[in-house]
Write a protein that holds these residues in place. Structure first.
Motif, PDB file in Angstrom:
ATOM      1  N   ALA A 121     -34.603  21.546 -12.734  1.00 61.32           N
ATOM      2  CA  ALA A 121     -35.509  22.648 -12.634  1.00 61.32           C
ATOM      3  C   ALA A 121     -35.000  24.112 -12.862  1.00 61.32           C
ATOM      4  N   LEU A 122     -33.685  24.299 -12.416  1.00 61.54           N
ATOM      5  CA  LEU A 122     -33.239  25.606 -12.839  1.00 61.54           C
ATOM      6  C   LEU A 122     -32.809  25.743 -14.011  1.00 61.54           C
ATOM      7  N   ASP A 123     -32.710  24.906 -15.233  1.00 65.23           N
ATOM      8  CA  ASP A 123     -32.137  24.960 -16.219  1.00 65.23           C
ATOM      9  C   ASP A 123     -30.399  25.205 -16.221  1.00 65.23           C
ATOM     10  N   LEU A 124     -29.578  24.808 -15.276  1.00 61.72           N
ATOM     11  CA  LEU A 124     -28.373  24.920 -15.128  1.00 61.72           C
ATOM     12  C   LEU A 124     -27.586  23.711 -15.280  1.00 61.72           C
ATOM     13  N   PRO A 125     -26.456  23.730 -15.975  1.00 62.12           N
ATOM     14  CA  PRO A 125     -25.706  22.361 -16.099  1.00 62.12           C
ATOM     15  C   PRO A 125     -25.083  22.103 -14.778  1.00 62.12           C
ATOM     16  N   VAL A 126     -24.854  20.635 -14.896  1.00 60.58           N
ATOM     17  CA  VAL A 126     -24.159  20.094 -13.508  1.00 60.58           C
ATOM     18  C   VAL A 126     -22.847  19.647 -13.759  1.00 60.58           C
ATOM     19  N   ILE A 127     -22.029  19.930 -12.778  1.00 58.30           N
ATOM     20  CA  ILE A 127     -20.603  19.542 -12.906  1.00 58.30           C
ATOM     21  C   ILE A 127     -20.467  18.204 -12.362  1.00 58.30           C
ATOM     22  N   ILE A 128     -20.066  17.021 -13.008  1.00 58.43           N
ATOM     23  CA  ILE A 128     -19.868  15.723 -12.677  1.00 58.43           C
ATOM     24  C   ILE A 128     -18.681  15.455 -12.085  1.00 58.43           C
ATOM     25  N   HIS A 129     -18.470  14.742 -11.007  1.00 62.35           N
ATOM     26  CA  HIS A 129     -17.276  14.059 -10.551  1.00 62.35           C
ATOM     27  C   HIS A 129     -17.522  12.700 -10.629  1.00 62.35           C
ATOM     28  N   CYS A 130     -16.761  12.002 -11.298  1.00 57.66           N
ATOM     29  CA  CYS A 130     -17.078  10.504 -11.499  1.00 57.66           C
ATOM     30  C   CYS A 130     -15.599   9.740 -11.473  1.00 57.66           C
ATOM     31  N   ARG A 131     -15.517   8.982 -10.467  1.00 51.84           N
ATOM     32  CA  ARG A 131     -14.253   8.130 -10.318  1.00 51.84           C
ATOM     33  C   ARG A 131     -14.548   6.777  -9.955  1.00 51.84           C
ATOM     34  N   ASP A 132     -14.244   5.767 -10.790  1.00 53.60           N
ATOM     35  CA  ASP A 132     -14.325   4.388 -10.776  1.00 53.60           C
ATOM     36  C   ASP A 132     -15.906   4.010 -10.683  1.00 53.60           C
ATOM     37  N   ALA A 133     -16.806   4.808 -11.312  1.00 52.95           N
ATOM     38  CA  ALA A 133     -18.061   4.749 -11.175  1.00 52.95           C
ATOM     39  C   ALA A 133     -18.889   5.089 -12.601  1.00 52.95           C
ATOM     40  N   ALA A 134     -18.028   4.921 -13.609  1.00 54.80           N
ATOM     41  CA  ALA A 134     -18.633   5.430 -14.932  1.00 54.80           C
ATOM     42  C   ALA A 134     -19.883   4.521 -15.492  1.00 54.80           C
ATOM     43  N   GLU A 135     -19.722   3.130 -15.130  1.00 57.15           N
ATOM     44  CA  GLU A 135     -20.958   2.280 -15.686  1.00 57.15           C
ATOM     45  C   GLU A 135     -22.183   2.606 -15.003  1.00 57.15           C
ATOM     46  N   PHE A 144     -32.372   8.663 -15.562  1.00 54.76           N
ATOM     47  CA  PHE A 144     -32.951  10.053 -15.421  1.00 54.76           C
ATOM     48  C   PHE A 144     -33.487  10.717 -16.446  1.00 54.76           C
ATOM     49  N   TRP A 145     -32.742  10.510 -17.674  1.00 51.47           N
ATOM     50  CA  TRP A 145     -33.112  11.158 -18.775  1.00 51.47           C
ATOM     51  C   TRP A 145     -34.526  10.509 -19.354  1.00 51.47           C
ATOM     52  N   ARG A 146     -34.730   9.316 -19.262  1.00 56.39           N
ATOM     53  CA  ARG A 146     -35.945   8.529 -19.527  1.00 56.39           C
ATOM     54  C   ARG A 146     -37.248   9.136 -18.899  1.00 56.39           C
ATOM     55  N   GLU A 147     -36.945   9.327 -17.484  1.00 56.96           N
ATOM     56  CA  GLU A 147     -37.964   9.545 -16.635  1.00 56.96           C
ATOM     57  C   GLU A 147     -37.994  11.215 -16.446  1.00 56.96           C
ATOM     58  N   HIS A 148     -37.252  11.994 -16.776  1.00 56.50           N
ATOM     59  CA  HIS A 148     -37.377  13.218 -16.486  1.00 56.50           C
ATOM     60  C   HIS A 148     -36.819  14.361 -17.667  1.00 56.50           C
ATOM     61  N   GLY A 149     -36.098  13.880 -18.445  1.00 53.82           N
ATOM     62  CA  GLY A 149     -35.767  14.502 -19.524  1.00 53.82           C
ATOM     63  C   GLY A 149     -34.150  14.853 -19.429  1.00 53.82           C
ATOM     64  N   PRO A 150     -33.511  15.446 -20.465  1.00 53.26           N
ATOM     65  CA  PRO A 150     -32.138  15.491 -20.462  1.00 53.26           C
ATOM     66  C   PRO A 150     -31.705  16.676 -19.446  1.00 53.26           C
ATOM     67  N   VAL A 151     -30.542  16.689 -19.237  1.00 50.96           N
ATOM     68  CA  VAL A 151     -29.677  17.883 -18.124  1.00 50.96           C
ATOM     69  C   VAL A 151     -28.504  18.105 -18.861  1.00 50.96           C
ATOM     70  N   ARG A 152     -27.993  19.605 -18.932  1.00 49.77           N
ATOM     71  CA  ARG A 152     -26.794  19.655 -19.498  1.00 49.77           C
ATOM     72  C   ARG A 152     -25.641  19.353 -18.528  1.00 49.77           C
ATOM     73  N   GLY A 153     -24.612  19.360 -19.054  1.00 53.60           N
ATOM     74  CA  GLY A 153     -23.492  19.171 -17.908  1.00 53.60           C
ATOM     75  C   GLY A 153     -22.206  18.748 -18.603  1.00 53.60           C
ATOM     76  N   VAL A 154     -21.065  18.686 -17.568  1.00 52.56           N
ATOM     77  CA  VAL A 154     -19.776  18.231 -17.932  1.00 52.56           C
ATOM     78  C   VAL A 154     -19.267  17.215 -16.953  1.00 52.56           C
ATOM     79  N   MET A 155     -18.621  16.309 -17.793  1.00 54.74           N
ATOM     80  CA  MET A 155     -17.811  15.458 -17.091  1.00 54.74           C
ATOM     81  C   MET A 155     -16.345  15.865 -16.575  1.00 54.74           C
ATOM     82  N   HIS A 156     -16.276  16.447 -15.252  1.00 55.69           N
ATOM     83  CA  HIS A 156     -14.992  17.125 -15.088  1.00 55.69           C
ATOM     84  C   HIS A 156     -13.718  16.393 -14.737  1.00 55.69           C
TER      85      HIS A 156
END
Length: 263
Positions: A121-135, A144-156
């Motif tokens: 909604a705000l056209d901001l990137p998302v900072i993503i924490h992902c541990r033992d959850a990649a799949e 989310f991409w299919r239903e709402h469109g892409p979001v920018r971000g980083v796998m931190h």
């Protein structure tokens, strides 16, 4: 040479006694911008005060997946409102999924999706924490991409293998490497750091955690140490440090749309 530390937590009490000296060291190391990640909205006022004190600091707002005990029905609106309240907010997060330390998966997924909607909604990137959850993370992002469109971000602080890394590159994400890439045992992370495209790679400290080699013996990590992360990644990729620094700095400017003059 200029660097951007794309993920710091300098609001920790351990930094308070000598924060001006820490800032002098990051400036001496060429760190021209820092992105301070909030792990819960309650951190927002202190983070704002740090940005008032250090003009090179920008920040995010969100809820970390290990803080689900703080999630309430009203928090999504709170994060949305805070993100609009200060022009120095450049991202939503850190948010994401952590199945290593917690088993409240459904609550994590719900909070993560709510924060994706805010970022969209705000056209901001998302900072993503992902541990033992990649799949699970990749599947939720694809939905989310299919239903709402892409979001920018980083796998931190990325720790996945090359196959997992490619999942998120295919979704358009940037990938950020921390001090873990410098650890002798981190062969999988090092392989991932070698294959990320030049226009999608970032560096960070995640300080005060994960102090890189050669400062590994120091318990408190700090932003100046992002130079060692950059040096190590440059060596992995067969690049001069100046080239890796220029690439990652340019990428940080683009992803976070950092204000002021680009380097």
């Amino acid at each position: 040479m200029q660097l951007v530390d794309t993920h710091v937590h300098i609001n920790f009490d351990s930094f308070e006694p000598d924060l001006d000296a820490i800032a002098a060291r990051w400036r001496a190391a060429g760190v021209v911008r820092l992105v301070h990640s909030c792990v819960e909205p309650a951190e927002f006022p202190k983070t704002q005060a740090l940005a008032d004190r250090f003009e090179e600091l920008y920040f995010s707002v969100g809820l970390h997946p290990l803080d689900m005990d703080k999630w309430t029905p009203d928090m999504a609106q709170e994060i949305h409102t805070l993100a609009q309240s200060d022009k120095r907010v450049v991202a939503i997060g850190e948010t994401g999924l952590d199945f290593f330390k917690a088993d409240d998966r459904q609550q994590q997924l719900a909070a993560f999706e709510a924060q994706l909607h805010i970022a969209k909604a705000l056209d901001l990137p998302v900072i993503i924490h992902c541990r033992d959850a990649a799949e699970t993370m990749a599947a939720q992002l694809q939905t989310f991409w299919r239903e709402h469109g892409p979001v920018r971000g980083v796998m931190h602080c990325w720790g996945g293998d090359p196959e997992q890394t490619q999942w998120f590159l295919d979704l358009g994400f940037y990938v950020s490497f921390s001090g873990t890439v410098t650890f002798k045992s981190a062969k999988t992370i090092q392989a991932s750091a070698q294959m990320v495209p030049a226009d999608r790679i970032l560096v960070e400290t995640d300080c005060p955690f994960l102090t890189p080699v050669p400062k590994r013996g120091e318990r408190r990590n700090e932003p100046a140490n992002v130079q060692y992360v950059a040096q190590f990644v440059a060596q992995l990729r067969g690049l001069p440090i100046e080239d890796l620094a220029a690439q990652t700095t340019s990428n940080a400017w683009k992803l976070f749309r950092l204000p002021a003059t680009s380097p």
